[in-house]
Scaffold this motif. Structure first.
Motif, mmCIF file in Angstrom:
data_model
loop_
_atom_site.group_PDB
_atom_site.id
_atom_site.type_symbol
_atom_site.label_atom_id
_atom_site.label_comp_id
_atom_site.label_asym_id
_atom_site.label_seq_id
_atom_site.Cartn_x
_atom_site.Cartn_y
_atom_site.Cartn_z
ATOM 1 N N ASP B 102 5.082 -4.104 4.602
ATOM 2 C CA ASP B 102 5.771 -3.655 3.404
ATOM 3 C C ASP B 102 6.562 -4.798 2.774
ATOM 4 O O ASP B 102 6.532 -4.994 1.558
ATOM 5 C CB ASP B 102 6.698 -2.481 3.749
ATOM 6 C CG ASP B 102 7.080 -1.705 2.507
ATOM 7 O OD1 ASP B 102 7.842 -2.253 1.698
ATOM 8 O OD2 ASP B 102 6.593 -0.574 2.345
ATOM 9 N N ILE B 103 7.249 -5.551 3.615
ATOM 10 C CA ILE B 103 8.053 -6.648 3.086
ATOM 11 C C ILE B 103 7.157 -7.705 2.437
ATOM 12 O O ILE B 103 7.492 -8.275 1.404
ATOM 13 C CB ILE B 103 8.920 -7.263 4.207
ATOM 14 C CG1 ILE B 103 9.949 -6.231 4.673
ATOM 15 C CG2 ILE B 103 9.598 -8.539 3.741
ATOM 16 C CD1 ILE B 103 10.727 -6.644 5.887
ATOM 17 N N TYR B 105 4.397 -7.307 0.925
ATOM 18 C CA TYR B 105 3.618 -6.802 -0.223
ATOM 19 C C TYR B 105 3.777 -7.670 -1.481
ATOM 20 O O TYR B 105 2.797 -8.090 -2.087
ATOM 21 C CB TYR B 105 4.046 -5.364 -0.507
ATOM 22 C CG TYR B 105 3.571 -4.795 -1.815
ATOM 23 C CD1 TYR B 105 2.234 -4.488 -2.011
ATOM 24 C CD2 TYR B 105 4.462 -4.561 -2.861
ATOM 25 C CE1 TYR B 105 1.797 -3.957 -3.210
ATOM 26 C CE2 TYR B 105 4.032 -4.033 -4.061
ATOM 27 C CZ TYR B 105 2.702 -3.735 -4.234
ATOM 28 O OH TYR B 105 2.287 -3.222 -5.420
ATOM 29 N N GLY B 155 12.166 -6.939 1.240
ATOM 30 C CA GLY B 155 10.938 -6.959 0.449
ATOM 31 C C GLY B 155 11.114 -7.643 -0.895
ATOM 32 O O GLY B 155 10.146 -8.073 -1.516
#
Lengths: 266, 285
Positions: B102-103, B105, B155
């Motif tokens: 997620d980070i 992305y 993120g």
């Protein structure tokens, strides 16, 4: 997402805003039926007159009412062209290559366009002047007799109410998540089909997770307040017919009478 | 450099019955390398203004530039490389299978190799105080509230922005989580030299944190200056729907009984210091 006008409630205090949702629902349904029963020039003129009167009393403004037509413009143009080309009645106006346009075709097409436009404007006027909640309330009350044949009217109405209730927050959330992912460089407008579909995951997934969380919380909140379905449940805001509804009913009866006479004699 | 705003106005849903003017004719400049707080009452236009800093909203009239790049629809990508944006409740934007994915992305979209992206994501995790070994391969939905928020912040940090815009980053956290986030903001500014713009309505937090304070009142620029001037002016703050920090209230009330006590402290430490000095001055006499 800022330009959704169809189906949006426009706050106001006109006669139409104050009328009982059941009156408005029946009026709209009757108006729709009449548009198709009596679709001669006189009938359409009567319906148009009714619509013009309704729009002016609603104080919603013609700009918005006309804007509601934009969404179906393509459908109308498409049907109109097909009609124009397929119907072959009356005298021939144009005969060129494969295209034949007749007077019958022109009349039918014009009638069709007017009818569709009147239909859409009438229905949008209903949603412009009635909050979704009072609309479902009206539907629930109208369909209550169906309870006798085991149709869960209350439950269906409650589901509709909740669904409508959650449209604005979900739209807001979709907007927020879209903006957040766009800030991180998300792009849903370029690349192949798969890339685009994949591009939506970062928005869709948080939305689904959020929707489940909200559903859970709402269910808890409803149970905490002893919600147990429709049986024996009374209403806080009871729907009631008022003077306004009497006026509207009288107008509606006159309109229906005019339409039926127009159908029979013209 | 930094963010320059001139004559910016913004109207929501222009040309509809829901038209609402949110910002009127704002002109100011946010200094580089400092923490600038945007404060104001609910509905004063704080969040609307913040969304202009990376081009999520475009001014209805007026202009805005970031590090000398004018913000227009053509420079969006460039601007978003410079400006990291952290929304209210950023944890709602988490979506991927693991925290690390997620980070990463955001930077993966910039076309760097997956290995490099993972390394950068691990660094960003360390920066926000999450251990990549224990949390990196877990689902982001299994983290605690405060951890989720820090993962979401990572993120954005992973993209190494030179300016960080944060909208109420500490909202809805317990006092400890709050402290952690505010310490993180300070660390990012002091150690990484990131220019921070922070939207908040907590005068106490901003008294501790901000180098400059900008106050909006109903979409208009109400005040812009140093905390020492802004946060001790009771009348001006109240006009904008804000209150004095508790430390200032305490000092101003004490000054009514203790003549000669300075009333210009606005943080707890400042107040303690002023009181010690006052006491020292009295015993010396």
């Amino acid at each position: 997402m800022n330009n959704i006008t169809i189906g949006q409630y426009i706050p106001g205090n006109s006669i139409l805003h104050r009328a009982d949702p059941r009156t408005k629902l029946i009026a709209t349904i009757l108006y729709m039926v009449m548009l198709f029963v009596s679709d001669g020039p006189v009938g359409l003129a009567c319906s148009a007159a009714l619509l013009i009167a309704a729009v002016s009393t609603s104080k919603v403004g013609w700009k918005l009412v006309l804007r509601s037509l934009k969404t179906i413009l393509i459908v109308v143009i498409f049907t109109a062209v097909i009609n124009l080309l397929v119907i072959k009645e009356g005298t021939v106006l144009v005969n060129f290559w494969l295209i034949t346009i007749t007077t019958g075709g022109v009349f039918t097409t014009l009638r069709l366009i007017v009818r569709l436009f009147l239909l859409i404007m009438g229905v949008s006027l209903l949603t412009f002047t009635t909050t979704p909640i009072s609309l479902t309330d009206g539907i629930e009350t109208m369909f209550k007799p169906l309870n006798k044949i085991k149709v869960p009217v209350h439950d269906i109405a409650m589901m509709m109410t909740i669904a409508i209730r959650f449209v604005p927050p979900l739209m807001e959330e979709a907007g927020r998540i879209t903006r957040a992912q766009a800030s991180r460089g998300a792009d849903y407008t370029s690349g192949g089909l798969m890339a685009r579909v994949k591009g939506f995951f970062p928005i869709l997934l948080p939305m689904i997770v959020g929707a489940f969380t909200r559903a859970d919380q709402l269910a808890d909140a409803m149970e905490a307040r002893c919600y147990r379905g429709g049986e024996g449940r009374t209403k806080f805001n009871k729907l009631a017919f008022t003077k306004v509804d009497v006026y509207l009913t009288v107008i509606l009866c006159l309109y229906t009478l005019a339409m039926i006479l127009a159908k029979i004699f013209l | 450099m930094s963010i320059k705003v001139s004559n910016l106005s913004y109207t929501y849903q222009q040309d509809t019955p829901f038209q609402k003017e949110a910002l009127y004719d704002l002109t100011f400049e946010i200094p580089d390398g400092q923490i600038t707080a945007i404060m104001g009452h609910t509905g004063s236009g704080k969040s609307t203004l913040a969304q202009h800093f990376n081009g999520l909203l475009m001014p209805s009239t007026g202009t805005i530039s970031v590090n000398d790049i004018p913000v227009t629809s053509k420079t969006l990508k460039q601007v978003r490389y410079q400006v990291g944006m952290i929304f209210q409740y950023p944890e709602y934007q988490l979506f991927d299978e693991t925290v690390l994915k997620d980070i990463a992305y955001g930077i993966l979209l910039r076309g760097i190799s997956p290995e490099e992206a993972e390394n950068k994501a691990k660094e960003a995790m360390k920066l926000v105080g999450l251990d990549p070994e224990t949390h990196g391969n877990r689902s982001p939905f299994d983290l605690s509230g405060g951890q989720k928020r820090r993962a979401a912040i990572a993120g954005v940090l992973v993209m190494e922005p030179s300016i960080l815009v944060m909208d109420e980053p500490a909202a809805g956290l317990d006092p400890e989580g709050r402290r952690e986030i505010l310490n993180l903001v300070q660390k990012l500014n002091k150690e990484k030299g990131i220019t921070v713009v922070i939207v908040s309505h907590s005068v106490e937090d901003m008294a501790e944190l901000a180098d400059n304070i900008l106050i909006l009142n109903r979409g208009r620029l109400h005040a812009f200056g140093k905390p020492a001037d802004i946060l001790t002016d009771k009348e001006s703050l109240e006009q904008a729907g804000l209150e004095l920090p508790v430390a200032t209230i305490l000092m101003q009330n004490l000054a009514k009984r203790l003549p000669g006590l300075p009333t210009n402290a606005f943080t707890v430490e400042g107040a303690v210091e002023a009181l010690i000095q006052y006491k020292g001055g009295q015993t010396n006499e």
